[in-house]
Design an enzyme around this catalytic site. Structure first.
Site, PDB file in Angstrom:
ATOM      1  N   PHE A 156       1.185  -1.282   0.178  1.00 39.57           N
ATOM      2  CA  PHE A 156       0.103  -0.131  -0.161  1.00 39.57           C
ATOM      3  C   PHE A 156       0.992   1.418   0.285  1.00 39.57           C
ATOM      4  O   PHE A 156       0.410   2.371  -0.349  1.00 39.57           O
ATOM      5  CB  PHE A 156      -0.345   0.104   0.731  1.00 39.57           C
ATOM      6  CG  PHE A 156       0.346   0.063   2.455  1.00 39.57           C
ATOM      7  CD1 PHE A 156       0.392   2.061   2.756  1.00 39.57           C
ATOM      8  CD2 PHE A 156       0.238  -0.695   3.445  1.00 39.57           C
ATOM      9  CE1 PHE A 156       0.556   1.926   4.122  1.00 39.57           C
ATOM     10  CE2 PHE A 156       0.930  -0.726   4.197  1.00 39.57           C
ATOM     11  CZ  PHE A 156       1.181   0.735   4.577  1.00 39.57           C
ATOM     12  N   LYS A 180      -1.170  -8.392  -8.438  1.00 44.62           N
ATOM     13  CA  LYS A 180      -2.193  -8.295  -7.005  1.00 44.62           C
ATOM     14  C   LYS A 180      -1.504  -7.082  -6.371  1.00 44.62           C
ATOM     15  O   LYS A 180      -0.546  -6.781  -5.916  1.00 44.62           O
ATOM     16  CB  LYS A 180      -2.213  -9.489  -5.999  1.00 44.62           C
ATOM     17  CG  LYS A 180      -3.577  -9.278  -5.281  1.00 44.62           C
ATOM     18  CD  LYS A 180      -3.185  -9.734  -3.777  1.00 44.62           C
ATOM     19  CE  LYS A 180      -2.443  -8.619  -3.295  1.00 44.62           C
ATOM     20  NZ  LYS A 180      -3.004  -7.780  -2.597  1.00 44.62           N
ATOM     21  N   GLU A 183      -4.941  -4.189  -1.326  1.00 45.55           N
ATOM     22  CA  GLU A 183      -6.505  -3.837  -1.560  1.00 45.55           C
ATOM     23  C   GLU A 183      -6.882  -2.498  -0.837  1.00 45.55           C
ATOM     24  O   GLU A 183      -7.688  -2.099  -0.739  1.00 45.55           O
ATOM     25  CB  GLU A 183      -7.349  -4.559  -0.672  1.00 45.55           C
ATOM     26  CG  GLU A 183      -6.831  -5.252   1.000  1.00 45.55           C
ATOM     27  CD  GLU A 183      -5.506  -6.380   1.091  1.00 45.55           C
ATOM     28  OE1 GLU A 183      -5.160  -6.635   2.264  1.00 45.55           O
ATOM     29  OE2 GLU A 183      -4.926  -6.617  -0.145  1.00 45.55           O
ATOM     30  N   ARG A 184      -5.678  -1.484  -0.095  1.00 40.58           N
ATOM     31  CA  ARG A 184      -6.407  -0.444   0.396  1.00 40.58           C
ATOM     32  C   ARG A 184      -6.143   0.335  -0.331  1.00 40.58           C
ATOM     33  O   ARG A 184      -6.161   1.407  -0.417  1.00 40.58           O
ATOM     34  CB  ARG A 184      -4.786  -0.153   1.584  1.00 40.58           C
ATOM     35  CG  ARG A 184      -5.472  -1.064   2.353  1.00 40.58           C
ATOM     36  CD  ARG A 184      -3.870  -1.241   3.860  1.00 40.58           C
ATOM     37  NE  ARG A 184      -4.331  -2.322   4.520  1.00 40.58           N
ATOM     38  CZ  ARG A 184      -3.260  -2.779   6.092  1.00 40.58           C
ATOM     39  NH1 ARG A 184      -2.665  -1.346   6.424  1.00 40.58           N
ATOM     40  NH2 ARG A 184      -4.110  -3.250   6.931  1.00 40.58           N
ATOM     41  N   SER A 233       6.182  -7.048   3.626  1.00 36.81           N
ATOM     42  CA  SER A 233       6.429  -7.338   5.094  1.00 36.81           C
ATOM     43  C   SER A 233       7.339  -8.742   5.193  1.00 36.81           C
ATOM     44  O   SER A 233       7.215  -9.154   4.019  1.00 36.81           O
ATOM     45  CB  SER A 233       5.133  -7.140   6.231  1.00 36.81           C
ATOM     46  OG  SER A 233       4.628  -8.260   6.330  1.00 36.81           O
ATOM     47  N   THR A 255      11.531  -7.216   1.431  1.00 38.97           N
ATOM     48  CA  THR A 255      10.929  -7.333   2.758  1.00 38.97           C
ATOM     49  C   THR A 255      10.873  -5.949   3.697  1.00 38.97           C
ATOM     50  O   THR A 255      11.047  -4.951   2.727  1.00 38.97           O
ATOM     51  CB  THR A 255      11.035  -9.032   3.129  1.00 38.97           C
ATOM     52  OG1 THR A 255      12.191  -8.909   3.283  1.00 38.97           O
ATOM     53  CG2 THR A 255      10.552 -10.164   2.415  1.00 38.97           C
ATOM     54  N   CYS A 288      10.022   1.566   2.924  1.00 39.09           N
ATOM     55  CA  CYS A 288      11.012   0.328   3.322  1.00 39.09           C
ATOM     56  C   CYS A 288      12.771   1.055   3.489  1.00 39.09           C
ATOM     57  O   CYS A 288      13.410   0.453   4.098  1.00 39.09           O
ATOM     58  CB  CYS A 288      11.357  -0.838   2.619  1.00 39.09           C
ATOM     59  SG  CYS A 288      11.468  -0.198   0.745  1.00 39.09           S
ATOM     60  N   GLU A 386      10.972  -3.581  12.934  1.00 36.37           N
ATOM     61  CA  GLU A 386      10.514  -2.271  11.790  1.00 36.37           C
ATOM     62  C   GLU A 386       9.105  -2.166  12.146  1.00 36.37           C
ATOM     63  O   GLU A 386       7.812  -2.646  12.987  1.00 36.37           O
ATOM     64  CB  GLU A 386      10.146  -3.194  10.238  1.00 36.37           C
ATOM     65  CG  GLU A 386       9.929  -2.286   9.681  1.00 36.37           C
ATOM     66  CD  GLU A 386       9.388  -2.794   8.127  1.00 36.37           C
ATOM     67  OE1 GLU A 386       9.921  -2.008   7.004  1.00 36.37           O
ATOM     68  OE2 GLU A 386       9.292  -3.858   8.129  1.00 36.37           O
TER      69      GLU A 386
END
Length: 491
Positions: A156, A180, A183-184, A233, A255, A288, A386
């Site tokens: 997101f 994909k 979804e946010r 993540s 990640t 990140c 994190e």
């Protein structure tokens, strides 16, 4: 009189050039994090939706992979021009869905466009190599070919930049793509897909399926998806890497991070404070490459902490669409609550709270202010984890080497920065720090599209990184042709 119910638009999947309803009955609200307003609903699609998209992509790949490389490049150039045309609309969509301020959103759009520009160089990027004489009358040539249908799973926090690491290069090199997105943040993805069609990308070459676990697993398990690019993540990245590898796919999984910055006594203090505040608190710390820990030499530490505290307290917080706002909200209520829990944990474990973001929590959205801890140690939770929020830890050190040793203890190794005017210190830092992306006198060491996004340790799982020449290798396979042409007599 009863209340009027306003129907919220349901987002559709994008498959084979058309926006179609998902086969699911489950939808999730998409919320503007600055206002808590529901702006649309996104489907939690099924494996059947993934199957449909992969079939469309597989069919499209058969033709798209045969399109001349310069023709594919021209389509990518068209796409770049359309993105430039609609830059402001794209930026506003990012701010509405994600919460970051418009200036940051415009910067993200520009970075996405730069990735498209790099991908448009496909004719040069796909060139192979040859050796005309490997033996008497024998030559060898190495050719690149696309690998097939590839998948991308995006987060997101950079709804334009990260997908643009993935699909422009993949399709420029002749692959078909299934994305994909988070979804946010579905509305930005809708715009990206529509502009691809306008640019001339054929139906089925680019597809979008929204969802969560079922969609991810459907992609990881599908035998016709040959490679997976993931950004997110650490726990999910580990799962994606293991699951996709078990199914014999190429994988790159970018990640988590816990980026350290070292400030030496000879640094330009005001410059360091400005850059570090931007790196730590920009995008609400949800990136990140955010600065999470500063190790500062003792000789400059008092002044540094005082100036950084003043800078943090001066940052304007609010709706990113408003003029002058620097710090927007975190993405959701659960993220805000998680951040508050980390602040409480830091206090409980003995760190000194210099700037408390909890004092600026707002009921209007998912806001939490800049937070600064001092007297942090490497056994504390706030140093290890994190947090992905505007929370910064400060550790005082005696010298550069101690700062490097502290940074190298972290399980993450995405980026690290150094503020100094000493060239010898820069060289020592470069040779001894364990991190894949380094910054000298800047706060966010994210490289341009033509260099790899090269995290180390638990910040990356795979062999080939996103961006740069690595991305060309990731989305292509090689075919070596050895040919013998017996020399006839030309006498």
């Amino acid at each position: 009189m009863g209340e009027t119910t306003v129907e919220v638009r349901k987002v559709k999947n994008y498959i084979n050039g058309k926006w179609i309803e998902s086969s699911t009955s489950l939808y999730e609200d998409v919320v503007n994090p600055a206002t808590k307003e529901v702006i649309c609903q996104v489907p939690l699609s099924t494996k059947a939706d993934v199957e449909y998209a992969v079939e469309a992509a597989k069919t499209a790949f058969a033709k798209w992979s045969k399109v001349a490389v310069p023709r594919r490049a021209r389509i990518l150039f068209n796409y770049q021009q359309l993105l430039q045309r609609d830059k402001e609309e794209l930026a506003r969509l990012i701010t509405i869905e994600n919460g970051k301020n418009l200036t940051e959103a415009r910067g993200e759009v520009q970075r996405g466009i730069e990735n498209v520009e790099f991908a448009a160089g496909a004719p040069s990027l796909m060139m192979g190599d040859s050796l005309p004489m490997i033996a008497t009358d024998v030559e060898a040539s190495n050719y690149r070919y696309p690998i097939g249908v590839v998948g991308g799973i995006a987060p997101f926090n950079f709804p334009m930049m990260v997908p643009c690491w993935m699909f422009p290069m993949a399709i420029a090199l002749g692959n078909a793509f299934l994305l994909k997105p988070s979804e946010r943040t579905p509305l930005l993805t809708e715009k990206l897909a529509d502009l691809l069609t306008e640019a001339g990308v054929p139906d089925g070459v680019f597809n979008v399926v929204y969802g969560a676990h079922d969609v991810v697993n459907g992609m990881l398990e599908h035998p016709d998806i040959k490679a997976i690019s993931f950004v997110g993540s650490k726990p999910v990245g580990e799962y994606v890497y293991k699951k996709a590898s078990e199914n014999l796919k190429r994988v790159q999984a970018l990640t988590g991070a816990k980026n350290h910055t070292i400030v030496l006594n000879d640094a330009d203090l005001d410059d360091a404070v400005t850059n570090i505040a931007g790196a730590a608190f920009g995008s609400a710390g949800e990136r990140c490459m955010a600065c999470a820990v500063v190790t500062v030499e003792e000789g400059i530490a008092d002044a540094f902490v005082a100036k950084l505290k003043a800078k943090a307290e001066s940052l304007v917080m609010g709706n990113g669409l408003d003029d002058g706002v620097f710090l927007g909200p975190v993405i959701r209520e659960e993220n805000k609550n998680r951040t508050i829990a980390y602040i409480e944990k830091g206090v409980e474990e003995g760190a000194t709270l210099v700037c408390d973001g909890r004092s600026r929590v707002s009921a209007d959205g998912y806001f939490i202010g800049p937070t600064i801890f001092e007297n942090v140690t490497t056994d504390m939770t706030i140093w290890k984890d994190e947090i992905f929020a505007p929370v910064l830890s400060i550790i005082r050190v005696k010298n550069l080497d101690e700062g490097i040793q502290i940074a190298n203890r972290s399980e993450f190794a995405n980026g690290a920065c150094l503020f100094t005017t000493n060239a010898a210190a820069v060289r020592y830092f470069r040779e001894n720090i364990d991190a894949g992306m380094l910054g000298i006198n800047l706060g966010v060491p994210a490289p341009m599209a033509f260099f790899p996004f090269s995290g180390w340790k638990s910040s990356f799982y795979g062999t080939l990184h996103a961006n740069g020449k690595d991305s060309v290798d990731f989305y292509t396979r090689k075919k070596v042709v050895t040919a013998r042409y017996p020399k006839p007599s030309f006498d």
